[in-house]
Enzyme design. Structure first.
Site: not given
Ligand code: GUN
Length: 285
Positions: A50, A94, A117
């Site tokens: 990311k 995350q 998110d």
């Molecule tokens: N863990 C797995 N997918 C995601 C996501 O799209 N965002 C976040 N913050 N954690 C995740």
């Protein structure tokens, strides 16, 4: 018949370039705070991906790594500080978090205007109501993939396998929006006779987190198959000691489907591309 393999990377690149163009036109540099607690190897890899994508799109990231024994209170304090920081437009914590931290408390502490998110109850609620909101990146990426390859969704039967807050639930709500207009069945671990549902799918979305759950005989001839699974399966012959496996048995499914996403290189890259779009959006708001 052998399915067309959907090039998620190529479609993601187009979406990322579009986000970069939008970012360039803004007077501020869209900036995302990326918070990782602990050292879950999959999470570490996602977070790195990311941050790299943000930088390539000319956007900023505030990289915050915290030890696994960080307390919930300390994390809440950090989020309060990030909420108040005008130079941070988006906040991404995350998931999953270590077990001693309540994920709901953390997600609810994020300012909904910075919730790129789309996991905050305000954004989830708006999604259900069909209002403008931050849309969770993976389901949004799936919808964009379908649109980009010209898959007709109106009146089609979409079957989702998996009811997670991150994929299954938001995707269900996106697919029933009028502009997409699919009929949706959501299957989960409590579903009896799963194949009887998956075989009805014009569009089958596997998001159960269960490697190889969907075999060829569970797929209708000509279906569109979207594999959201990113399961790390041990493999001593692989360089990293594991291999990424989807929820779908690809070699069988490719013989039945009309279109199929590979793992890796299908849905995954789209998740990051949609995150960039949401960060630009957060900087505009
Ligand atoms: N863990 C797995 N997918 C995601 C996501 O799209 N965002 C976040 N913050 N954690 C995740």
């Amino acid at each position: 018949m052998s399915a067309i393999i959907i090039d998620g990377k190529a479609i993601a690149l187009k979406t990322r370039l579009d986000a970069a163009e939008k970012a360039k036109r803004l007077s501020v540099m869209p900036t995302l705070a990326v918070v990782l607690v602990g050292e879950n190897p999959a999470s570490l890899s996602y977070v790195t991906g990311k941050e790299k994508a943000l930088s390539e799109a000319g956007m900023g990231s505030r990289d915050i790594r915290l030890p696994a024994d960080t307390t919930e209170d300390a994390l809440l304090k950090l989020i309060a500080d990030l909420n108040a920081d005008a130079t941070v437009h988006g906040i991404l914590v995350q998931l999953p978090l270590p077990r001693h931290i309540n994920e709901e408390h953390i997600i609810e502490a994020i300012d909904p205007k910075k919730d790129v998110d789309g996991f905050h109850p305000v954004n989830m609620g708006k999604l259900v109501l069909g209002e403008d909101c931050f849309i969770p990146c993976t389901p949004h990426g799936i919808v964009v993939l379908l649109k980009e390859i010209g898959i007709e969704t109106k009146g089609k039967h979409a079957v989702i396998v998996g009811r997670s807050n991150i994929v299954g639930k938001p995707l269900l709500n996106l697919l029933i929006r009028k502009n997409i207009n699919a009929t949706v069945t959501l299957c989960h671990t409590g579903t009896q006779n799963l194949p009887s549902y998956t075989r009805q799918a014009d569009i089958l979305i596997a998001a159960a987190g269960s490697p190889g759950l969907i075999s060829g005989d569970m797929i209708k001839e000509g279906a569109v198959v979207i594999d959201v699974g990113v399961n790390r399966v041990e493999d001593a012959t692989a360089k990293k000691g594991f291999r990424l496996k989807g929820d779908v048995l690809f070699d069988e499914a490719v013989e039945k489907a009309s279109y199929i996403t590979p793992v890796p290189g299908g849905v995954g890259p789209m998740t990051i591309a949609m995150l960039l779009q949401n960060v630009v959006q957060a900087a505009i708001l």
